[in-house]
Design an enzyme around this catalytic site. Structure first.
Site, PDB file in Angstrom:
ATOM      1  N   HIS A   1       0.834  -1.200   0.000  1.00 28.80           N
ATOM      2  CA  HIS A   1       0.000   0.000   0.000  1.00 28.80           C
ATOM      3  C   HIS A   1       0.869   1.249   0.000  1.00 28.80           C
ATOM      4  O   HIS A   1       2.078   1.191   0.265  1.00 28.80           O
ATOM      5  CB  HIS A   1      -0.923   0.025   1.227  1.00 28.80           C
TER       6      HIS A   1
ATOM      7  N   LYS B   1      -0.922   4.905   4.416  1.00 29.85           N
ATOM      8  CA  LYS B   1      -1.806   3.947   5.083  1.00 29.85           C
ATOM      9  C   LYS B   1      -1.300   3.703   6.503  1.00 29.85           C
ATOM     10  O   LYS B   1      -0.139   3.332   6.699  1.00 29.85           O
ATOM     11  CB  LYS B   1      -1.892   2.643   4.302  1.00 29.85           C
TER      12      LYS B   1
END
EC number: 1.17.1.8
Length: 233
Positions: free
Chosen positions: A131, A135
Protein backbone atom coordinates in the site's frame (compact mmCIF):
# COMPACT_ATOMS: atom_id res chain seq x y z
CA UNK A 1 -29.76 10.26 -2.79
CA UNK A 2 -28.33 12.66 -0.20
CA UNK A 3 -24.92 11.49 1.06
CA UNK A 4 -22.88 12.53 4.11
CA UNK A 5 -19.15 12.00 3.63
CA UNK A 6 -17.50 11.31 6.98
CA UNK A 7 -13.85 11.82 6.17
CA UNK A 8 -12.89 14.10 3.30
CA UNK A 9 -9.36 13.09 2.44
CA UNK A 10 -8.20 11.56 -0.83
CA UNK A 11 -10.78 8.76 -0.66
CA UNK A 12 -13.57 11.10 0.34
CA UNK A 13 -12.91 13.33 -2.65
CA UNK A 14 -12.90 10.39 -5.07
CA UNK A 15 -16.16 9.11 -3.53
CA UNK A 16 -17.65 12.58 -3.99
CA UNK A 17 -16.67 12.56 -7.68
CA UNK A 18 -18.22 9.12 -8.27
CA UNK A 19 -21.36 9.98 -6.29
CA UNK A 20 -21.96 13.21 -8.21
CA UNK A 21 -21.44 11.41 -11.51
CA UNK A 22 -24.16 8.95 -10.47
CA UNK A 23 -26.59 11.79 -9.75
CA UNK A 24 -26.31 11.98 -5.95
CA UNK A 25 -25.97 15.02 -3.70
CA UNK A 26 -23.38 15.61 -0.95
CA UNK A 27 -24.96 17.22 2.13
CA UNK A 28 -22.03 16.97 4.59
CA UNK A 29 -18.27 16.80 4.18
CA UNK A 30 -17.05 15.93 7.68
CA UNK A 31 -13.46 16.67 8.63
CA UNK A 32 -11.77 17.10 12.00
CA UNK A 33 -12.43 20.85 11.68
CA UNK A 34 -16.23 20.83 11.42
CA UNK A 35 -19.24 19.31 13.18
CA UNK A 36 -21.88 16.70 12.35
CA UNK A 37 -24.42 19.43 11.53
CA UNK A 38 -26.36 18.32 8.48
CA UNK A 39 -25.92 14.60 9.09
CA UNK A 40 -29.61 14.28 9.94
CA UNK A 41 -30.47 15.44 6.41
CA UNK A 42 -28.58 12.57 4.76
CA UNK A 43 -30.20 9.45 3.32
CA UNK A 44 -26.94 7.56 3.89
CA UNK A 45 -23.40 8.19 5.14
CA UNK A 46 -20.14 6.91 3.67
CA UNK A 47 -17.36 6.80 6.26
CA UNK A 48 -13.69 6.73 5.19
CA UNK A 49 -11.73 8.44 7.93
CA UNK A 50 -9.02 7.29 10.37
CA UNK A 51 -9.17 4.53 13.01
CA UNK A 52 -9.44 6.98 15.93
CA UNK A 53 -12.50 8.71 14.41
CA UNK A 54 -14.38 5.75 12.93
CA UNK A 55 -16.33 4.58 15.99
CA UNK A 56 -17.59 8.10 16.77
CA UNK A 57 -18.53 8.70 13.14
CA UNK A 58 -20.45 5.43 12.82
CA UNK A 59 -22.14 5.89 16.20
CA UNK A 60 -23.34 9.37 15.24
CA UNK A 61 -24.97 7.92 12.13
CA UNK A 62 -26.71 5.07 13.94
CA UNK A 63 -27.94 7.39 16.69
CA UNK A 64 -29.44 9.70 14.04
CA UNK A 65 -31.01 6.78 12.12
CA UNK A 66 -28.76 7.31 9.09
CA UNK A 67 -27.59 4.12 7.33
CA UNK A 68 -23.80 4.04 7.21
CA UNK A 69 -21.16 2.44 5.00
CA UNK A 70 -17.69 2.29 6.61
CA UNK A 71 -14.43 1.50 4.84
CA UNK A 72 -12.09 2.65 7.61
CA UNK A 73 -9.84 -0.14 8.89
CA UNK A 74 -7.90 -0.47 12.16
CA UNK A 75 -10.81 -0.07 14.63
CA UNK A 76 -12.38 -3.54 14.63
CA UNK A 77 -11.81 -4.20 18.33
CA UNK A 78 -14.97 -2.08 18.70
CA UNK A 79 -16.90 -3.82 15.92
CA UNK A 80 -19.13 -5.85 18.28
CA UNK A 81 -20.16 -2.64 20.08
CA UNK A 82 -21.15 -1.04 16.77
CA UNK A 83 -23.16 -4.14 15.83
CA UNK A 84 -24.92 -3.96 19.20
CA UNK A 85 -25.71 -0.26 18.71
CA UNK A 86 -27.00 -0.92 15.19
CA UNK A 87 -29.34 -3.61 16.53
CA UNK A 88 -30.53 -1.40 19.39
CA UNK A 89 -31.29 1.50 17.04
CA UNK A 90 -32.75 -0.79 14.34
CA UNK A 91 -30.28 0.81 11.97
CA UNK A 92 -28.39 -0.28 8.89
CA UNK A 93 -24.61 -0.73 8.68
CA UNK A 94 -22.03 -2.17 6.32
CA UNK A 95 -18.34 -2.47 7.15
CA UNK A 96 -15.97 -3.49 4.40
CA UNK A 97 -12.22 -3.90 4.61
CA UNK A 98 -12.29 -3.21 0.87
CA UNK A 99 -15.25 -2.00 -1.21
CA UNK A 100 -13.68 -2.69 -4.60
CA UNK A 101 -16.02 -4.91 -6.57
CA UNK A 102 -12.99 -6.79 -7.93
CA UNK A 103 -11.55 -7.38 -4.47
CA UNK A 104 -14.82 -8.84 -3.24
CA UNK A 105 -14.74 -11.31 -6.12
CA UNK A 106 -11.10 -11.96 -5.10
CA UNK A 107 -12.28 -12.73 -1.54
CA UNK A 108 -14.60 -15.41 -2.92
CA UNK A 109 -11.84 -16.87 -5.11
CA UNK A 110 -9.50 -16.91 -2.10
CA UNK A 111 -11.99 -18.90 0.02
CA UNK A 112 -12.68 -21.34 -2.81
CA UNK A 113 -8.96 -21.95 -3.36
CA UNK A 114 -8.39 -22.41 0.39
CA UNK A 115 -11.03 -25.15 0.44
CA UNK A 116 -9.38 -26.88 -2.51
CA UNK A 117 -5.92 -26.71 -0.91
CA UNK A 118 -6.92 -27.56 2.67
CA UNK A 119 -5.90 -31.23 2.46
CA UNK A 120 -2.63 -30.62 0.63
CA UNK A 121 -0.25 -30.23 3.56
CA UNK A 122 2.79 -29.88 1.33
CA UNK A 123 1.76 -26.30 0.47
CA UNK A 124 2.55 -23.43 2.85
CA UNK A 125 0.34 -20.33 2.65
CA UNK A 126 1.72 -16.81 2.82
CA UNK A 127 0.52 -13.37 1.75
CA UNK A 128 1.89 -10.04 0.61
CA UNK A 129 0.15 -6.67 0.67
CA UNK A 130 1.52 -3.41 -0.71
CA UNK A 131 0.00 0.00 0.00
CA UNK A 132 0.88 3.68 -0.17
CA UNK A 133 2.98 5.12 2.66
CA UNK A 134 0.02 7.12 4.05
CA UNK A 135 -1.81 3.95 5.08
CA UNK A 136 -1.77 3.89 8.89
CA UNK A 137 -2.53 0.24 9.69
CA UNK A 138 -0.50 -2.86 8.82
CA UNK A 139 -1.40 -5.39 7.70
CA UNK A 140 -4.24 -3.92 5.72
CA UNK A 141 -7.83 -4.78 6.54
CA UNK A 142 -8.03 -6.47 3.15
CA UNK A 143 -5.07 -8.72 3.99
CA UNK A 144 -6.69 -9.61 7.32
CA UNK A 145 -9.93 -10.47 5.51
CA UNK A 146 -7.99 -12.67 3.09
CA UNK A 147 -6.22 -14.40 5.99
CA UNK A 148 -9.55 -15.01 7.73
CA UNK A 149 -10.90 -16.48 4.51
CA UNK A 150 -8.07 -19.02 4.49
CA UNK A 151 -8.28 -19.71 8.24
CA UNK A 152 -12.01 -20.46 8.04
CA UNK A 153 -11.39 -23.01 5.28
CA UNK A 154 -8.16 -24.68 6.38
CA UNK A 155 -6.13 -25.85 9.38
CA UNK A 156 -4.46 -22.47 9.90
CA UNK A 157 -5.37 -20.77 13.17
CA UNK A 158 -3.97 -17.25 12.88
CA UNK A 159 -1.70 -14.88 10.95
CA UNK A 160 1.56 -13.12 11.83
CA UNK A 161 3.67 -10.27 10.45
CA UNK A 162 6.92 -12.11 11.25
CA UNK A 163 8.20 -15.43 12.60
CA UNK A 164 5.03 -17.27 11.59
CA UNK A 165 4.50 -20.65 13.23
CA UNK A 166 3.41 -23.71 11.27
CA UNK A 167 -0.28 -22.93 11.87
CA UNK A 168 0.09 -19.19 11.15
CA UNK A 169 -0.09 -17.36 7.81
CA UNK A 170 2.83 -15.00 7.25
CA UNK A 171 1.70 -11.59 5.94
CA UNK A 172 4.40 -9.39 4.42
CA UNK A 173 3.10 -5.80 4.68
CA UNK A 174 4.96 -3.30 2.50
CA UNK A 175 4.51 0.47 2.19
CA UNK A 176 5.58 2.09 -1.09
CA UNK A 177 4.75 5.54 -2.50
CA UNK A 178 1.70 5.82 -4.77
CA UNK A 179 0.52 2.21 -4.59
CA UNK A 180 -3.31 2.06 -4.20
CA UNK A 181 -3.25 -1.58 -3.09
CA UNK A 182 -1.87 -4.94 -4.20
CA UNK A 183 -2.70 -8.24 -2.49
CA UNK A 184 -1.23 -11.66 -3.24
CA UNK A 185 -1.88 -15.09 -1.74
CA UNK A 186 0.82 -17.73 -2.25
CA UNK A 187 0.75 -21.52 -1.91
CA UNK A 188 4.34 -22.76 -2.03
CA UNK A 189 5.68 -26.31 -2.05
CA UNK A 190 9.04 -27.84 -2.97
CA UNK A 191 7.62 -28.79 -6.37
CA UNK A 192 5.64 -25.74 -7.46
CA UNK A 193 3.81 -22.57 -6.44
CA UNK A 194 0.30 -21.22 -6.91
CA UNK A 195 -0.45 -17.49 -6.67
CA UNK A 196 -3.61 -15.40 -6.86
CA UNK A 197 -3.30 -11.63 -6.99
CA UNK A 198 -5.40 -8.48 -7.10
CA UNK A 199 -3.90 -5.15 -8.15
CA UNK A 200 -5.79 -1.88 -7.78
CA UNK A 201 -4.89 0.75 -10.38
CA UNK A 202 -6.58 3.67 -8.61
CA UNK A 203 -8.86 4.57 -5.70
CA UNK A 204 -11.88 4.76 -8.01
CA UNK A 205 -12.67 1.06 -7.59
CA UNK A 206 -12.96 1.46 -3.82
CA UNK A 207 -15.05 4.61 -4.25
CA UNK A 208 -17.44 3.05 -6.75
CA UNK A 209 -18.01 0.03 -4.52
CA UNK A 210 -18.82 2.20 -1.51
CA UNK A 211 -21.35 4.24 -3.50
CA UNK A 212 -22.95 1.05 -4.87
CA UNK A 213 -23.21 -0.22 -1.27
CA UNK A 214 -24.78 3.08 -0.19
CA UNK A 215 -27.36 2.81 -2.97
CA UNK A 216 -28.13 -0.78 -1.95
CA UNK A 217 -28.59 -0.19 1.79
CA UNK A 218 -31.36 2.44 1.50
CA UNK A 219 -34.54 1.08 3.09
CA UNK A 220 -32.83 -1.88 4.75
CA UNK A 221 -32.29 -2.74 8.41
CA UNK A 222 -29.46 -4.80 9.88
CA UNK A 223 -25.73 -5.44 9.65
CA UNK A 224 -24.54 -6.42 6.18
CA UNK A 225 -21.39 -7.06 4.16
CA UNK A 226 -20.40 -6.66 0.53
CA UNK A 227 -21.42 -10.28 0.02
CA UNK A 228 -25.00 -9.12 0.56
CA UNK A 229 -24.58 -6.14 -1.75
CA UNK A 230 -23.15 -8.28 -4.56
CA UNK A 231 -25.42 -11.27 -3.84
CA UNK A 232 -22.43 -13.56 -3.35
CA UNK A 233 -23.89 -15.60 -0.47
Amino acid sequence: MKIALLGYGKMGKVIEKIALERGHEIVLRKTRDNSFDGLENADVAIEFSIPDAAVENISQCLNKNVPVISGTTGWLEEYHNIVKLCEEKKGAFIYGSNFSLGVNIFFELNEYLAKMMSKLDQYKVSMEEIHHTQKLDAPSGTAISLAKGVIENSNYSSWALSDAKDDEILIDAKRIENVPGTHSVFYDSDIDSIEIKHTAHSREGFALGSVVAAEWIIGKQGVFTMKDVLDLK
